[in-house]
Design a protein around this motif. Sequence first.
Motif, PDB file in Angstrom:
ATOM      1  N   GLU A 146     -10.308   1.031  -1.538  1.00  0.00           N
ATOM      2  CA  GLU A 146     -10.705   0.841  -2.934  1.00  0.00           C
ATOM      3  C   GLU A 146     -11.735   1.891  -3.343  1.00  0.00           C
ATOM      4  OE1 GLU A 146     -10.620  -0.354  -6.632  1.00  0.00           O
ATOM      5  OE2 GLU A 146      -9.399  -1.402  -5.116  1.00  0.00           O
TER       6      GLU A 146
ATOM      7  N   ILE B 124      -9.954   5.218  -3.766  1.00  0.00           N
ATOM      8  CA  ILE B 124      -9.144   5.247  -4.983  1.00  0.00           C
ATOM      9  C   ILE B 124     -10.015   5.476  -6.211  1.00  0.00           C
ATOM     10  CG2 ILE B 124      -7.857   3.722  -6.536  1.00  0.00           C
ATOM     11  CD1 ILE B 124      -6.083   5.074  -4.528  1.00  0.00           C
TER      12      ILE B 124
ATOM     13  N   GLN C 273      -2.513   1.371  -5.876  1.00  0.00           N
ATOM     14  CA  GLN C 273      -2.831   2.026  -7.145  1.00  0.00           C
ATOM     15  C   GLN C 273      -2.315   3.464  -7.200  1.00  0.00           C
ATOM     16  OE1 GLN C 273      -6.968   0.873  -8.561  1.00  0.00           O
ATOM     17  NE2 GLN C 273      -6.998  -0.071  -6.506  1.00  0.00           N
TER      18      GLN C 273
ATOM     19  N   ALA D  35      -0.448   6.594  -8.493  1.00  0.00           N
ATOM     20  CA  ALA D  35      -0.571   6.939  -9.912  1.00  0.00           C
ATOM     21  C   ALA D  35      -0.051   8.335 -10.204  1.00  0.00           C
ATOM     22  CB  ALA D  35      -2.030   6.819 -10.351  1.00  0.00           C
TER      23      ALA D  35
ATOM     24  N   CYS E  81       0.249   3.519 -13.291  1.00  0.00           N
ATOM     25  CA  CYS E  81      -0.421   3.194 -12.035  1.00  0.00           C
ATOM     26  C   CYS E  81       0.193   1.911 -11.484  1.00  0.00           C
ATOM     27  CB  CYS E  81      -1.917   3.011 -12.286  1.00  0.00           C
ATOM     28  SG  CYS E  81      -2.898   2.627 -10.831  1.00  0.00           S
TER      29      CYS E  81
ATOM     30  N   GLY F  63       0.044  -1.495  -8.814  1.00  0.00           N
ATOM     31  CA  GLY F  63      -0.982  -2.464  -8.467  1.00  0.00           C
ATOM     32  C   GLY F  63      -1.606  -2.179  -7.111  1.00  0.00           C
ATOM     33  N   ASP F  64      -2.488  -3.079  -6.676  1.00  0.00           N
ATOM     34  CA  ASP F  64      -3.274  -2.810  -5.471  1.00  0.00           C
ATOM     35  C   ASP F  64      -2.834  -3.585  -4.238  1.00  0.00           C
ATOM     36  OD1 ASP F  64      -4.107  -5.297  -6.288  1.00  0.00           O
ATOM     37  OD2 ASP F  64      -6.235  -4.798  -6.400  1.00  0.00           O
TER      38      ASP F  64
END
Length: 246
Positions: free
Chosen positions: A168, A171, A206, A208, A219, A221-222
């Motif tokens: 995270e 990113i 994510q 993108a 983008c 999702g996570d």
Amino acid sequence: MKSCAVQLALSKGDVAANIAHHLHAIEQAAALGAELLVFPELSLTGYEPTLARQLAMPADSPQLVPLQAACDRFGVTAAVGLPMPTMAGVRIGMLVLRPRLAPLVYAKQRLHDDELDYFVPGSTSLVFAAGSHQVAPAICYESMFLEHAAHAQAQGADLYLVSVVKTEEGIRAGAAHYPQVARRLRMPVIMSNCVGPADIYVGAGQSAAWDAEGNLLACLGDTAPGLLLLDTATGTAQAWPLELGA
């Protein structure tokens, strides 16, 4: 041209399972019109530095035959990640599988400090033709340095193909950096990340795409696998689910 960032959960050290997921992704992306696919860093083995030496594969490994066959069948180019053995040591490699052509090999040139105990850096840049574009691959840490992309642009690249394993925090840094790369170099960027466990980290997904003005086009999702298609002809991108089978 339509390029596709494939977002996957990577199975630790399970090459057969990861290849099966790659094959599903290639078929589904091709059905959506993709001509070029990029997978996450070390996508065939999972990002597992401690296993890299035992899992390293040369470009002509029989394990890769089904992937080349899929690229031949669907007429797509796929950039897949794998640890690659060399006389100097194991490299974080990217194999660019092209339909009915010999594969191209690229290796990460700039390693993060915590990778130095397991890998040696590559020394050669790569720019290759795909559709109407000249494409430059980048692998995770090195893509966070503008000079990597600038050097590729000087070699004729007009599309930056980024393969990562990012948390995270990573990113968030990438979401600030990649638009600057796109804007300053007038070059679209498409980035593929993994989801789920990767060594001691958790991939934050994510994946993108940004246009040449640095605008975020779409983008993923996570947490879930997916496909993100960038159409450089129209300057648009779209997210799609990815079905991986039983």
